[in-house]
Design a protein around this motif. Structure first.
Motif, PDB file in Angstrom:
ATOM      1  N   TRP A 165       0.852  -1.180   0.000  1.00 37.16           N
ATOM      2  CA  TRP A 165       0.000   0.000   0.000  1.00 37.16           C
ATOM      3  C   TRP A 165       0.893   1.237   0.000  1.00 37.16           C
ATOM      4  CZ3 TRP A 165      -0.172   3.522   4.108  1.00 37.16           C
ATOM      5  CH2 TRP A 165       0.475   3.132   5.273  1.00 37.16           C
ATOM      6  N   GLY A 166       0.329   2.334  -0.403  1.00 40.19           N
ATOM      7  CA  GLY A 166       1.074   3.583  -0.474  1.00 40.19           C
ATOM      8  C   GLY A 166       0.151   4.719  -0.815  1.00 40.19           C
ATOM      9  N   GLY A 167       0.683   5.749  -1.401  1.00 43.26           N
ATOM     10  CA  GLY A 167      -0.122   6.896  -1.774  1.00 43.26           C
ATOM     11  C   GLY A 167       0.730   8.110  -2.059  1.00 43.26           C
ATOM     12  N   ARG A 168       0.142   9.291  -1.833  1.00 45.35           N
ATOM     13  CA  ARG A 168       0.820  10.551  -2.125  1.00 45.35           C
ATOM     14  C   ARG A 168       0.335  11.620  -1.150  1.00 45.35           C
ATOM     15  NH1 ARG A 168       3.382  12.784  -6.393  1.00 45.35           N
ATOM     16  NH2 ARG A 168       2.997  10.989  -7.700  1.00 45.35           N
ATOM     17  N   ILE A 169       1.278  12.430  -0.653  1.00 49.59           N
ATOM     18  CA  ILE A 169       0.939  13.603   0.137  1.00 49.59           C
ATOM     19  C   ILE A 169       0.618  14.710  -0.853  1.00 49.59           C
ATOM     20  CG2 ILE A 169       1.769  15.316   1.785  1.00 49.59           C
ATOM     21  CD1 ILE A 169       3.597  13.124   2.927  1.00 49.59           C
ATOM     22  N   ILE A 170      -0.529  15.338  -0.680  1.00 49.88           N
ATOM     23  CA  ILE A 170      -1.007  16.350  -1.624  1.00 49.88           C
ATOM     24  C   ILE A 170      -0.771  17.767  -1.075  1.00 49.88           C
ATOM     25  CG2 ILE A 170      -3.045  17.203  -2.880  1.00 49.88           C
ATOM     26  CD1 ILE A 170      -2.160  14.351  -3.626  1.00 49.88           C
ATOM     27  N   GLY A 171      -0.164  18.636  -1.889  1.00 55.56           N
ATOM     28  CA  GLY A 171      -0.092  20.056  -1.599  1.00 55.56           C
ATOM     29  C   GLY A 171       0.851  20.508  -0.503  1.00 55.56           C
ATOM     30  N   SER A 172       1.866  19.737  -0.176  1.00 59.15           N
ATOM     31  CA  SER A 172       2.808  20.156   0.859  1.00 59.15           C
ATOM     32  C   SER A 172       4.241  19.951   0.372  1.00 59.15           C
ATOM     33  CB  SER A 172       2.564  19.364   2.143  1.00 59.15           C
ATOM     34  OG  SER A 172       1.319  19.673   2.692  1.00 59.15           O
ATOM     35  N   ASP A 173       4.598  20.579  -0.738  1.00 58.93           N
ATOM     36  CA  ASP A 173       5.912  20.371  -1.348  1.00 58.93           C
ATOM     37  C   ASP A 173       7.059  20.679  -0.394  1.00 58.93           C
ATOM     38  OD1 ASP A 173       4.678  19.591  -3.645  1.00 58.93           O
ATOM     39  OD2 ASP A 173       4.920  21.519  -4.657  1.00 58.93           O
ATOM     40  N   TYR A 174       6.948  21.780   0.361  1.00 62.54           N
ATOM     41  CA  TYR A 174       8.039  22.161   1.272  1.00 62.54           C
ATOM     42  C   TYR A 174       8.255  21.100   2.340  1.00 62.54           C
ATOM     43  CZ  TYR A 174       4.429  23.429   4.607  1.00 62.54           C
ATOM     44  OH  TYR A 174       3.372  23.368   5.473  1.00 62.54           O
ATOM     45  N   HIS A 186      12.969  10.245   1.927  1.00 61.46           N
ATOM     46  CA  HIS A 186      13.489   8.941   2.374  1.00 61.46           C
ATOM     47  C   HIS A 186      13.518   8.779   3.890  1.00 61.46           C
ATOM     48  CE1 HIS A 186      14.377   7.325  -1.551  1.00 61.46           C
ATOM     49  NE2 HIS A 186      14.802   8.525  -1.890  1.00 61.46           N
ATOM     50  N   LYS A 187      12.668   9.517   4.592  1.00 59.93           N
ATOM     51  CA  LYS A 187      12.562   9.348   6.040  1.00 59.93           C
ATOM     52  C   LYS A 187      11.297   8.583   6.382  1.00 59.93           C
ATOM     53  CE  LYS A 187      15.314  13.271   7.271  1.00 59.93           C
ATOM     54  NZ  LYS A 187      15.442  14.506   7.989  1.00 59.93           N
ATOM     55  N   VAL A 188      11.334   7.915   7.523  1.00 59.18           N
ATOM     56  CA  VAL A 188      10.154   7.199   8.006  1.00 59.18           C
ATOM     57  C   VAL A 188       9.316   8.162   8.825  1.00 59.18           C
ATOM     58  CG1 VAL A 188       9.333   5.322   9.467  1.00 59.18           C
ATOM     59  CG2 VAL A 188      11.341   4.979   8.023  1.00 59.18           C
ATOM     60  N   ALA A 189       8.033   8.232   8.516  1.00 52.23           N
ATOM     61  CA  ALA A 189       7.100   9.107   9.225  1.00 52.23           C
ATOM     62  C   ALA A 189       5.888   8.278   9.660  1.00 52.23           C
ATOM     63  CB  ALA A 189       6.658  10.256   8.321  1.00 52.23           C
ATOM     64  N   ILE A 190       5.079   8.868  10.498  1.00 44.18           N
ATOM     65  CA  ILE A 190       3.849   8.235  10.968  1.00 44.18           C
ATOM     66  C   ILE A 190       2.670   9.055  10.463  1.00 44.18           C
ATOM     67  CG2 ILE A 190       2.481   7.573  12.989  1.00 44.18           C
ATOM     68  CD1 ILE A 190       5.085   6.019  12.847  1.00 44.18           C
ATOM     69  N   LYS A 211       3.183   3.451   9.696  1.00 46.89           N
ATOM     70  CA  LYS A 211       4.493   3.949   9.288  1.00 46.89           C
ATOM     71  C   LYS A 211       4.555   4.005   7.771  1.00 46.89           C
ATOM     72  CE  LYS A 211       7.429   2.343  13.033  1.00 46.89           C
ATOM     73  NZ  LYS A 211       8.592   1.499  13.367  1.00 46.89           N
ATOM     74  N   VAL A 212       5.186   5.060   7.268  1.00 46.08           N
ATOM     75  CA  VAL A 212       5.392   5.217   5.836  1.00 46.08           C
ATOM     76  C   VAL A 212       6.792   5.768   5.584  1.00 46.08           C
ATOM     77  CG1 VAL A 212       2.946   5.621   5.333  1.00 46.08           C
ATOM     78  CG2 VAL A 212       4.439   7.565   5.785  1.00 46.08           C
ATOM     79  N   VAL A 213       7.305   5.503   4.405  1.00 42.40           N
ATOM     80  CA  VAL A 213       8.522   6.156   3.932  1.00 42.40           C
ATOM     81  C   VAL A 213       8.081   7.232   2.961  1.00 42.40           C
ATOM     82  CG1 VAL A 213      10.656   5.872   2.611  1.00 42.40           C
ATOM     83  CG2 VAL A 213       9.923   4.089   4.186  1.00 42.40           C
ATOM     84  N   VAL A 214       8.553   8.454   3.165  1.00 43.07           N
ATOM     85  CA  VAL A 214       8.196   9.585   2.310  1.00 43.07           C
ATOM     86  C   VAL A 214       9.275   9.739   1.246  1.00 43.07           C
ATOM     87  CG1 VAL A 214       7.703  12.056   2.230  1.00 43.07           C
ATOM     88  CG2 VAL A 214       7.076  10.733   4.264  1.00 43.07           C
ATOM     89  N   ALA A 243      10.769  11.868  -2.321  1.00 45.96           N
ATOM     90  CA  ALA A 243      10.902  13.265  -2.748  1.00 45.96           C
ATOM     91  C   ALA A 243       9.711  13.762  -3.553  1.00 45.96           C
ATOM     92  CB  ALA A 243      12.182  13.448  -3.554  1.00 45.96           C
ATOM     93  N   SER A 244       9.098  12.900  -4.299  1.00 46.24           N
ATOM     94  CA  SER A 244       7.988  13.295  -5.168  1.00 46.24           C
ATOM     95  C   SER A 244       6.676  13.459  -4.404  1.00 46.24           C
ATOM     96  CB  SER A 244       7.789  12.236  -6.246  1.00 46.24           C
ATOM     97  OG  SER A 244       7.493  10.994  -5.621  1.00 46.24           O
ATOM     98  N   GLY A 245       6.687  13.166  -3.107  1.00 51.76           N
ATOM     99  CA  GLY A 245       5.455  13.199  -2.321  1.00 51.76           C
ATOM    100  C   GLY A 245       4.816  11.835  -2.200  1.00 51.76           C
ATOM    101  N   LEU A 246       5.377  10.860  -2.935  1.00 49.08           N
ATOM    102  CA  LEU A 246       4.867   9.500  -2.799  1.00 49.08           C
ATOM    103  C   LEU A 246       5.196   8.971  -1.418  1.00 49.08           C
ATOM    104  CD1 LEU A 246       5.846   7.867  -6.199  1.00 49.08           C
ATOM    105  CD2 LEU A 246       3.584   8.628  -5.467  1.00 49.08           C
ATOM    106  N   ILE A 247       4.315   8.133  -0.900  1.00 47.47           N
ATOM    107  CA  ILE A 247       4.585   7.444   0.351  1.00 47.47           C
ATOM    108  C   ILE A 247       4.433   5.953   0.106  1.00 47.47           C
ATOM    109  CG2 ILE A 247       3.957   9.324   1.911  1.00 47.47           C
ATOM    110  CD1 ILE A 247       1.233   8.000   2.309  1.00 47.47           C
ATOM    111  N   ARG A 248       5.263   5.175   0.778  1.00 45.62           N
ATOM    112  CA  ARG A 248       5.201   3.722   0.708  1.00 45.62           C
ATOM    113  C   ARG A 248       4.965   3.215   2.110  1.00 45.62           C
ATOM    114  NH1 ARG A 248       3.840   3.899  -3.837  1.00 45.62           N
ATOM    115  NH2 ARG A 248       5.293   4.124  -5.531  1.00 45.62           N
TER     116      ARG A 248
END
Length: 80
Positions: free
Chosen positions: A28-37, A44-48, A58-61, A63-68
């Motif tokens: 599963w994954g996805g994309r963070i929308i609208g928060s480029d900064y 490549h950091k792990v976030a919650i 837990k996801v890995v973020v 550079a493109s905003g994709l999350i895994r």
């Protein structure tokens, strides 16, 4: 959804989730929308991410905003 790293809340972000396929046919994954900064600084950091029902995942973020996603698909997640 709330986004945090190392126990620090970074903010509330909009996330679109979807199923991805790895070599075993799951994921599963996805994309963070609208928060480029924000996304650029988390490359490549792990976030919650925390869902409305307080389920966390837990996801890995990337550079493109994709999350895994890391681990099982959260019950609160209803991807396309």
């Amino acid at each position: 959804m709330k986004l945090s790293i190392d126990g620090r809340l970074l903010g509330v972000v909009r996330v679109e989730l979807d199923r991805t396929t790895d070599h075993r046919g799951n994921g599963w994954g996805g994309r963070i929308i609208g928060s480029d900064y924000l996304v650029w600084g988390l490359n490549h950091k792990v976030a919650i991410i925390e869902f409305d029902d307080e389920t966390r995942a837990k996801v890995v973020v990337l550079a493109s905003g994709l999350i895994r996603g890391i681990g099982e698909l959260p019950v609160a997640c209803t991807p396309r």
